[in-house]
Design a protein around this motif. Structure first.
Motif, PDB file in Angstrom:
ATOM      1  N   THR A  49       0.833  -1.203   0.000  1.00  0.00           N
ATOM      2  CA  THR A  49       0.000   0.000   0.000  1.00  0.00           C
ATOM      3  C   THR A  49       0.871   1.257   0.000  1.00  0.00           C
ATOM      4  N   PHE A  50       1.909   1.253   0.824  1.00  0.00           N
ATOM      5  CA  PHE A  50       2.810   2.401   0.894  1.00  0.00           C
ATOM      6  C   PHE A  50       3.481   2.649  -0.458  1.00  0.00           C
ATOM      7  N   PHE A  51       3.997   1.597  -1.075  1.00  0.00           N
ATOM      8  CA  PHE A  51       4.661   1.752  -2.366  1.00  0.00           C
ATOM      9  C   PHE A  51       3.676   2.162  -3.460  1.00  0.00           C
ATOM     10  N   ALA A  52       2.446   1.684  -3.377  1.00  0.00           N
ATOM     11  CA  ALA A  52       1.425   2.100  -4.342  1.00  0.00           C
ATOM     12  C   ALA A  52       1.115   3.591  -4.193  1.00  0.00           C
ATOM     13  N   LEU A  53       1.025   4.069  -2.951  1.00  0.00           N
ATOM     14  CA  LEU A  53       0.741   5.486  -2.717  1.00  0.00           C
ATOM     15  C   LEU A  53       1.901   6.378  -3.155  1.00  0.00           C
ATOM     16  N   VAL A  54       3.129   5.937  -2.903  1.00  0.00           N
ATOM     17  CA  VAL A  54       4.302   6.701  -3.336  1.00  0.00           C
ATOM     18  C   VAL A  54       4.370   6.733  -4.864  1.00  0.00           C
ATOM     19  N   SER A  55       4.114   5.598  -5.499  1.00  0.00           N
ATOM     20  CA  SER A  55       4.100   5.543  -6.966  1.00  0.00           C
ATOM     21  C   SER A  55       3.010   6.450  -7.525  1.00  0.00           C
ATOM     22  N   PHE A  56       1.850   6.458  -6.881  1.00  0.00           N
ATOM     23  CA  PHE A  56       0.760   7.320  -7.317  1.00  0.00           C
ATOM     24  C   PHE A  56       1.175   8.784  -7.233  1.00  0.00           C
ATOM     25  N   LEU A  57       1.769   9.179  -6.118  1.00  0.00           N
ATOM     26  CA  LEU A  57       2.163  10.575  -5.925  1.00  0.00           C
ATOM     27  C   LEU A  57       3.203  11.016  -6.946  1.00  0.00           C
ATOM     28  N   ILE A  58       4.255  10.235  -7.102  1.00  0.00           N
ATOM     29  CA  ILE A  58       5.320  10.598  -8.045  1.00  0.00           C
ATOM     30  C   ILE A  58       4.791  10.575  -9.479  1.00  0.00           C
ATOM     31  N   GLY A  59       4.006   9.564  -9.805  1.00  0.00           N
ATOM     32  CA  GLY A  59       3.496   9.428 -11.166  1.00  0.00           C
ATOM     33  C   GLY A  59       2.532  10.524 -11.564  1.00  0.00           C
ATOM     34  N   PHE A  60       1.620  10.880 -10.676  1.00  0.00           N
ATOM     35  CA  PHE A  60       0.654  11.906 -11.087  1.00  0.00           C
ATOM     36  C   PHE A  60       1.303  13.279 -11.157  1.00  0.00           C
ATOM     37  N   ILE A  61       2.348  13.532 -10.395  1.00  0.00           N
ATOM     38  CA  ILE A  61       3.057  14.806 -10.527  1.00  0.00           C
ATOM     39  C   ILE A  61       3.836  14.851 -11.840  1.00  0.00           C
ATOM     40  N   ALA A  62       4.490  13.749 -12.207  1.00  0.00           N
ATOM     41  CA  ALA A  62       5.225  13.702 -13.479  1.00  0.00           C
ATOM     42  C   ALA A  62       4.275  13.887 -14.660  1.00  0.00           C
ATOM     43  N   ASN A  63       3.137  13.226 -14.623  1.00  0.00           N
ATOM     44  CA  ASN A  63       2.160  13.374 -15.709  1.00  0.00           C
ATOM     45  C   ASN A  63       1.523  14.759 -15.706  1.00  0.00           C
ATOM     46  N   ALA A  64       1.354  15.352 -14.541  1.00  0.00           N
ATOM     47  CA  ALA A  64       0.786  16.698 -14.463  1.00  0.00           C
ATOM     48  C   ALA A  64       1.703  17.714 -15.132  1.00  0.00           C
ATOM     49  N   VAL A  65       2.997  17.532 -14.982  1.00  0.00           N
ATOM     50  CA  VAL A  65       3.950  18.430 -15.651  1.00  0.00           C
ATOM     51  C   VAL A  65       3.794  18.319 -17.163  1.00  0.00           C
ATOM     52  N   LEU A  66       3.654  17.098 -17.662  1.00  0.00           N
ATOM     53  CA  LEU A  66       3.481  16.904 -19.107  1.00  0.00           C
ATOM     54  C   LEU A  66       2.148  17.463 -19.599  1.00  0.00           C
ATOM     55  N   ILE A  67       1.094  17.274 -18.839  1.00  0.00           N
ATOM     56  CA  ILE A  67      -0.218  17.808 -19.225  1.00  0.00           C
ATOM     57  C   ILE A  67      -0.186  19.331 -19.226  1.00  0.00           C
ATOM     58  N   ARG A  68       0.405  19.908 -18.209  1.00  0.00           N
ATOM     59  CA  ARG A  68       0.513  21.367 -18.135  1.00  0.00           C
ATOM     60  C   ARG A  68       1.305  21.910 -19.331  1.00  0.00           C
ATOM     61  N   THR A  69       2.400  21.245 -19.671  1.00  0.00           N
ATOM     62  CA  THR A  69       3.216  21.686 -20.801  1.00  0.00           C
ATOM     63  C   THR A  69       2.454  21.528 -22.113  1.00  0.00           C
ATOM     64  N   ALA A  70       1.698  20.445 -22.260  1.00  0.00           N
ATOM     65  CA  ALA A  70       0.910  20.235 -23.483  1.00  0.00           C
ATOM     66  C   ALA A  70      -0.134  21.336 -23.644  1.00  0.00           C
ATOM     67  N   ILE A  71      -0.797  21.693 -22.581  1.00  0.00           N
ATOM     68  CA  ILE A  71      -1.812  22.746 -22.663  1.00  0.00           C
ATOM     69  C   ILE A  71      -1.160  24.102 -22.927  1.00  0.00           C
ATOM     70  N   TRP A  72      -0.005  24.316 -22.319  1.00  0.00           N
ATOM     71  CA  TRP A  72       0.725  25.564 -22.546  1.00  0.00           C
ATOM     72  C   TRP A  72       1.139  25.670 -24.017  1.00  0.00           C
ATOM     73  N   HIS A  73       1.611  24.560 -24.612  1.00  0.00           N
ATOM     74  CA  HIS A  73       1.983  24.565 -26.032  1.00  0.00           C
ATOM     75  C   HIS A  73       0.756  24.734 -26.927  1.00  0.00           C
ATOM     76  N   THR A  74      -0.367  24.193 -26.517  1.00  0.00           N
ATOM     77  CA  THR A  74      -1.595  24.377 -27.287  1.00  0.00           C
ATOM     78  C   THR A  74      -2.001  25.853 -27.299  1.00  0.00           C
ATOM     79  N   LEU A  75      -1.903  26.494 -26.158  1.00  0.00           N
ATOM     80  CA  LEU A  75      -2.226  27.925 -26.091  1.00  0.00           C
ATOM     81  C   LEU A  75      -1.258  28.751 -26.935  1.00  0.00           C
ATOM     82  N   ARG A  76       0.020  28.391 -26.911  1.00  0.00           N
ATOM     83  CA  ARG A  76       1.013  29.112 -27.720  1.00  0.00           C
ATOM     84  C   ARG A  76       0.769  28.883 -29.204  1.00  0.00           C
ATOM     85  N   ALA A  77       0.375  27.667 -29.592  1.00  0.00           N
ATOM     86  CA  ALA A  77       0.075  27.399 -31.001  1.00  0.00           C
ATOM     87  C   ALA A  77      -1.176  28.162 -31.432  1.00  0.00           C
TER      88      ALA A  77
END
Length: 124
Positions: A41-69
C-alpha cells in the motif's frame, strides 16, 4: 521531458499493480486488503504521488503549447511532441486497468491545471 514520460508510465503501472482490486467494489474489503499489506500500500501510494506529478507536468506543458500554437507563437517542437505523448501513457495504462487509470488521469489533470498559473509566471 523524456524522464517525466518514463517516470509517469512506470509509476502509473506500479500504482495499478500494487493497489488491490476489489470487484464488486466494497470499501471494507479494500481497506482490509490495504491494512494487511502495508508495504504494498505504501509503495502504491508513493508511486501514485510521483506518477501523477510527473504526468501533471506533461499535461501542463501540453496545454501551454496548445495555447502558444493558438496564438501562433514559436515553440519547441520536440518538447511539444513529448508533452502530447502523455496521452499514449494513459492509453497504455488503460489497457491494464481502466478505473485506476481514470483516477490517475483526473488527479494529474487537476494538478496540472492548478499549477498552470505558476508555470506561466515562471515562463515570463
Amino acid at each position: 521531458m523524456w524522464l517525466f514520460l518514463i517516470i509517469g508510465l512506470i509509476c502509473g503501472y506500479f500504482m495499478i499493480a500494487w493497489t488491490p482490486t476489489v470487484e464488486p467494489f466494497e470499501l471494507e474489503l479494500l481497506l482490509t486488503d490495504m491494512i494487511f499489506d502495508p508495504m504494498k500500500t505504501f509503495f502504491a501510494l508513493v508511486s501514485f504521488l510521483i506518477g501523477f506529478i510527473a504526468n501533471a507536468v506533461l499535461i501542463r506543458t501540453a496545454i501551454w503549447h496548445t495555447l502558444r500554437a493558438w496564438r501562433k507563437e514559436t515553440m519547441n517542437r520536440k518538447e511539444c511532441f513529448l508533452s502530447y505523448s502523455v496521452l499514449l501513457t494513459f492509453m497504455i495504462l488503460a489497457a491494464v486497468d481502466v478505473k485506476k487509470t481514470v483516477i490517475f488521469f483526473l488527479f494529474s489533470f487537476v494538478y496540472g491545471m492548478m499549477s498552470m498559473s505558476v508555470y506561466k509566471e515562471r515562463e515570463n
